[in-house]
Design a protein around this motif. Structure first.
Motif, PDB file in Angstrom:
ATOM      1  N   VAL A 232       0.810  -1.224   0.000  1.00 26.37           N
ATOM      2  CA  VAL A 232       0.000   0.000   0.000  1.00 26.37           C
ATOM      3  C   VAL A 232       0.845   1.277   0.000  1.00 26.37           C
ATOM      4  CG1 VAL A 232      -1.789   1.300   1.216  1.00 26.37           C
ATOM      5  CG2 VAL A 232      -1.940  -1.200   1.070  1.00 26.37           C
ATOM      6  N   PRO A 233       1.787   1.469   0.933  1.00 25.80           N
ATOM      7  CA  PRO A 233       2.582   2.706   0.921  1.00 25.80           C
ATOM      8  C   PRO A 233       3.438   2.818  -0.345  1.00 25.80           C
ATOM      9  CG  PRO A 233       2.722   1.628   3.060  1.00 25.80           C
ATOM     10  CD  PRO A 233       2.091   0.646   2.124  1.00 25.80           C
ATOM     11  N   LYS A 234       3.749   4.034  -0.726  1.00 26.62           N
ATOM     12  CA  LYS A 234       4.510   4.279  -1.949  1.00 26.62           C
ATOM     13  C   LYS A 234       5.990   3.927  -1.807  1.00 26.62           C
ATOM     14  CE  LYS A 234       1.001   5.927  -4.235  1.00 26.62           C
ATOM     15  NZ  LYS A 234       0.429   5.151  -5.377  1.00 26.62           N
ATOM     16  N   THR A 235       6.463   3.902  -0.577  1.00 28.66           N
ATOM     17  CA  THR A 235       7.882   3.609  -0.337  1.00 28.66           C
ATOM     18  C   THR A 235       8.000   2.451   0.648  1.00 28.66           C
ATOM     19  OG1 THR A 235       8.480   5.935  -0.673  1.00 28.66           O
ATOM     20  CG2 THR A 235      10.090   4.540   0.458  1.00 28.66           C
ATOM     21  N   GLN A 236       8.857   1.496   0.321  1.00 26.34           N
ATOM     22  CA  GLN A 236       9.088   0.364   1.218  1.00 26.34           C
ATOM     23  C   GLN A 236      10.542   0.341   1.661  1.00 26.34           C
ATOM     24  OE1 GLN A 236       8.181  -3.557  -0.311  1.00 26.34           O
ATOM     25  NE2 GLN A 236       9.352  -4.574   1.306  1.00 26.34           N
ATOM     26  N   ILE A 237      10.733   0.140   2.964  1.00 26.86           N
ATOM     27  CA  ILE A 237      12.063  -0.068   3.531  1.00 26.86           C
ATOM     28  C   ILE A 237      12.086  -1.457   4.160  1.00 26.86           C
ATOM     29  CG2 ILE A 237      13.771   0.700   5.222  1.00 26.86           C
ATOM     30  CD1 ILE A 237      12.544   3.493   5.073  1.00 26.86           C
ATOM     31  N   THR A 238      13.121  -2.218   3.862  1.00 22.69           N
ATOM     32  CA  THR A 238      13.292  -3.536   4.472  1.00 22.69           C
ATOM     33  C   THR A 238      14.588  -3.553   5.269  1.00 22.69           C
ATOM     34  OG1 THR A 238      12.050  -4.746   2.778  1.00 22.69           O
ATOM     35  CG2 THR A 238      13.695  -5.989   4.020  1.00 22.69           C
ATOM     36  N   LEU A 239      14.472  -3.916   6.535  1.00 22.53           N
ATOM     37  CA  LEU A 239      15.650  -4.114   7.381  1.00 22.53           C
ATOM     38  C   LEU A 239      15.985  -5.596   7.377  1.00 22.53           C
ATOM     39  CD1 LEU A 239      14.976  -1.836  10.477  1.00 22.53           C
ATOM     40  CD2 LEU A 239      16.920  -1.676   8.932  1.00 22.53           C
TER      41      LEU A 239
END
Length: 506
Positions: A232-239
């Motif tokens: 859903v969000p426009k930006t994804q961050i994966t740790l």
């Protein structure tokens, strides 16, 4: 969320509080037993479980032994897929990179799926300090976030709470009284979080496995929140911990067999998402940008260490916690770090590289080996705990009285006459305090032990004393029916011992 970097008291004092919390002990015991039984049933139904454990172990051993190669392959393929890759040496650097991305996107809200690495780097605290709202969307994580606590289990973060406590927390959030009914409570959280998913600027996930072959990352979950966070969000961050790599999708088949069964007793989690880069033009959903932060934070220190490298094989299933008799009594918060249970007792000091600060955590184990038997990739955690205790002593962090006591014991045990004399004196001296074949006196070194149990007394006759009478016992009526060859063999052993020699090992 607990304040990062704060160590409240010691493992012993925190464990003491937990042992006196009857509710916590019952709650943890109930859930861990359910998970253990589920794992047992699922592994037995699958069949050939030991063979699959060995397959998983070999995949992890091979991958970690060639981690530089597979990391490089993953990074190259992920970048080719349009992913932005970052490397973070420390927890502070990892949190800083995530914060910089959020600041660049002018984000005000971040929704998160379950990520132990984000707990490890204290990301929520960093984001909130910068005025960015960080919202946990896993139900258990959301509950403990409202409670201002850290997870007490890798898989079941709110294992120590019941529905009445949860209802109280959620009622405060709702501004109205919610019934302590799981359907009602889950319904409220679902509605609340659905709004946050739609408002969020950034979605942040962890990573169960990263596929070097295609530069993909894989998420296992049961609630569907991770899929919402990653689409859903426009930006994804994966740790992502640097050890999350596996070589290929074929290897994932093995891990997808081992992880759910070991964690929750499921054949497969409800959702398993494979993500290969940001949204393409033909995709219906997904982020416009994808960022992966590969975190070291002490992991590389274990590479090449013959005693601790296998720590990096861990797939974060939590099976060792469910099997551990210590964890089942004291829960997760008593360990004081992000990771609890047997894996936490070794991983926490290893990642921190500071045995002095965590010098008591390795003692939170009975060394029974249940963790090894439960581990789907056969990590010898019980051996590692011994190694950690040895290093603690070698670095001068051991208990001085304990060290003196062990030296005294070594001096006595090294000489048979001194040892026999010590046993005899102990047998005589204990008469004043022995009651019902046990010593319940809460004094000196016995206080800690006897607070919760009774110390056994020395036997009236030691093994050596019983051995001396063996020759006479062989001639008693009860041995008349003994096989002749066996009796002759035992008599020969007694004669050899009398001559100062021993042939029974030849």
């Amino acid at each position: 969320m607990s304040q990062p970097g704060v160590m409240d008291e010691t493992v012993k004092s925190r464990a003491g509080l937990a042992l006196n919390d009857d509710f916590l002990r019952k709650a943890v015991k109930f859930t861990t037993e359910r998970l253990r039984n589920g794992k047992k049933a699922a592994s037995e139904e699958h069949g050939n479980w030991e063979e699959w454990r060995e397959r998983g172990r070999q995949i992890r051993l091979h991958t970690i032994a060639h981690l530089d190669y597979y990391l490089n392959e993953f990074v190259n393929n992920a970048r080719a897929n349009g992913v932005h890759i970052y490397f973070a040496d420390t927890s502070a650097e990892a949190a800083s990179i995530a914060l910089d991305i959020a600041a660049h996107k002018q984000a005000s809200t971040v929704v998160k799926s379950k990520s132990m690495v984000s707990e490890e780097v204290h990301l929520n605290h960093v984001l909130e300090s910068a005025g960015i709202e960080a919202i946990e969307t896993d139900l258990g994580e959301y509950i403990i976030q409202l409670a201002g606590e850290a997870p007490s289990h890798i898989v079941i973060p709110a294992i120590h709470k019941n529905r009445y406590q949860i209802a109280e927390l959620l009622s405060k959030e709702a501004g109205e009284i919610l019934e302590p009914d799981t359907t009602v409570l889950a319904g409220f959280v679902r509605k609340k979080l659905r709004e946050k998913f739609l408002e969020a600027d950034i979605g942040l996930t962890g990573c169960n496995f990263a596929i070097a072959q295609t530069g993909s990352m894989v998420l296992f979950e049961n609630e569907g929140n991770a899929r919402m966070v990653s689409t859903v969000p426009k930006t994804q961050i994966t740790l992502m911990g640097m050890e999350r790599i596996i070589p290929s999708w074929a290897d994932l088949e093995v891990m997808a067999t081992l992880l759910p069964r070991s964690a929750t007793g499921q054949k497969l989690t409800m959702y398993m998402s494979g993500i290969t880069g940001p949204r393409r033009s033909a995709d219906a959903d997904g982020p416009d940008e994808m960022h992966i932060i590969i975190v070291d934070n002490g992991r590389s220190l274990q590479l090449g260490d013959p005693e601790f490298q296998e720590l990096l094989n861990c797939i974060r299933c939590g099976a060792c916690l469910n099997a551990c008799p210590v964890y089942r009594h004291i829960g997760g918060h008593a360990y004081g770090g992000t990771y609890s249970g047997p894996i936490g007792a070794v991983l926490t000091p290893a990642l921190n590289g500071n045995i002095e600060e965590w010098n008591d955590i390795a003692s939170a184990s009975s060394l029974c080996g249940a963790c090894y038997e439960a581990c789907p990739v056969k990590i010898p955690l019980h051996d590692m705990l011994v190694y950690l205790r040895r290093r603690k002593v070698e670095e001068g962090h051991g208990n001085k009285l304990e060290t003196m006591g062990m030296k005294g014991f070594a001096a006595v045990a090294a000489n048979s006459k001194r040892f026999a004399l010590a046993i005899r004196l102990g047998q005589i001296g204990q008469k004043a305090v022995v009651r019902n074949d046990g010593i319940s006196l809460k004094l000196g070194p016995l206080k800690g032990w006897n607070t919760y149990r009774v110390a056994p007394s020395l036997a009236k006759k030691s093994f050596r004393q019983q051995w001396d009478s063996l020759d006479q016992e062989l001639n008693q009526q009860e041995h008349a029916a003994m096989d002749t060859s066996v009796r002759e063999r035992m008599q020969q052993i007694v004669r050899d011992r009398g001559k100062g020699g021993s042939k029974h090992g030849k």
